[in-house]
Write a protein that holds these residues in place. Structure first.
Motif, PDB file in Angstrom:
ATOM      1  N   PRO A   1       0.805  -1.225   0.000  1.00  0.00           N
ATOM      2  CA  PRO A   1       0.000   0.000   0.000  1.00  0.00           C
ATOM      3  C   PRO A   1       0.840   1.279   0.000  1.00  0.00           C
ATOM      4  O   PRO A   1       1.967   1.305   0.487  1.00  0.00           O
ATOM      5  CB  PRO A   1      -0.816  -0.105   1.283  1.00  0.00           C
ATOM      6  N   ARG A   2       0.235   2.331  -0.540  1.00  0.00           N
ATOM      7  CA  ARG A   2       0.832   3.665  -0.501  1.00  0.00           C
ATOM      8  C   ARG A   2       0.417   4.315   0.817  1.00  0.00           C
ATOM      9  O   ARG A   2      -0.715   4.159   1.262  1.00  0.00           O
ATOM     10  CB  ARG A   2       0.315   4.512  -1.662  1.00  0.00           C
ATOM     11  N   TYR A   3       1.331   5.071   1.401  1.00  0.00           N
ATOM     12  CA  TYR A   3       1.045   5.775   2.649  1.00  0.00           C
ATOM     13  C   TYR A   3       1.229   7.271   2.467  1.00  0.00           C
ATOM     14  O   TYR A   3       2.073   7.717   1.685  1.00  0.00           O
ATOM     15  CB  TYR A   3       1.954   5.276   3.774  1.00  0.00           C
TER      16      TYR A   3
ATOM     17  N   LYS B   1      -3.282   5.042   4.935  1.00  0.00           N
ATOM     18  CA  LYS B   1      -3.018   4.103   3.842  1.00  0.00           C
ATOM     19  C   LYS B   1      -3.961   4.428   2.695  1.00  0.00           C
ATOM     20  O   LYS B   1      -5.098   4.868   2.920  1.00  0.00           O
ATOM     21  CB  LYS B   1      -3.264   2.686   4.371  1.00  0.00           C
ATOM     22  N   SER B   2      -3.505   4.211   1.462  1.00  0.00           N
ATOM     23  CA  SER B   2      -4.376   4.449   0.308  1.00  0.00           C
ATOM     24  C   SER B   2      -5.660   3.638   0.469  1.00  0.00           C
ATOM     25  O   SER B   2      -5.647   2.524   0.971  1.00  0.00           O
ATOM     26  CB  SER B   2      -3.662   4.076  -0.999  1.00  0.00           C
TER      27      SER B   2
ATOM     28  N   CYS C   1      -7.146   2.987   9.476  1.00  0.00           N
ATOM     29  CA  CYS C   1      -6.370   2.253   8.465  1.00  0.00           C
ATOM     30  C   CYS C   1      -4.969   1.884   8.919  1.00  0.00           C
ATOM     31  O   CYS C   1      -4.307   1.084   8.275  1.00  0.00           O
ATOM     32  CB  CYS C   1      -6.312   3.053   7.157  1.00  0.00           C
TER      33      CYS C   1
ATOM     34  N   LEU D   1       5.709   3.507  -0.609  1.00  0.00           N
ATOM     35  CA  LEU D   1       5.100   2.177  -0.518  1.00  0.00           C
ATOM     36  C   LEU D   1       5.745   1.433   0.647  1.00  0.00           C
ATOM     37  O   LEU D   1       6.977   1.333   0.712  1.00  0.00           O
ATOM     38  CB  LEU D   1       5.348   1.396  -1.807  1.00  0.00           C
TER      39      LEU D   1
END
Length: 68
Positions: free
Chosen positions: A2-4, A20-21, A61, A37
């Motif tokens: 995931p992207r943060y 988180k995305s 999240c 990521l």
């Protein structure tokens, strides 16, 4: 992975939250900084501390990193 992101706007207690995305509480693009990521929130919080001294994980999240 995931992207943060970290919220540019602090919460009322001064925390800048890491999200988180896909999080429902992810701030608008202009109000967040892309961190990268990561496998989990812990390295994302470390990265966010390069921008802000008071950082916390989002309760929804990034609960493993939510401390206050």
């Amino acid at each position: 992975m995931p992207r943060y992101y970290v919220n540019r706007n602090a919460q009322s207690n001064g925390d800048h939250e890491v999200h988180k995305s896909g999080c429902s509480w992810l701030p608008q693009e202009e109000n967040r900084i892309y961190l990268g990521l990561f496998d989990n929130c812990k390295p994302a919080v470390r990265e966010a501390k390069k921008y802000y001294s008071q950082v916390n994980g989002c309760y929804y999240c990034s609960r493993d990193c939510h401390t206050s």
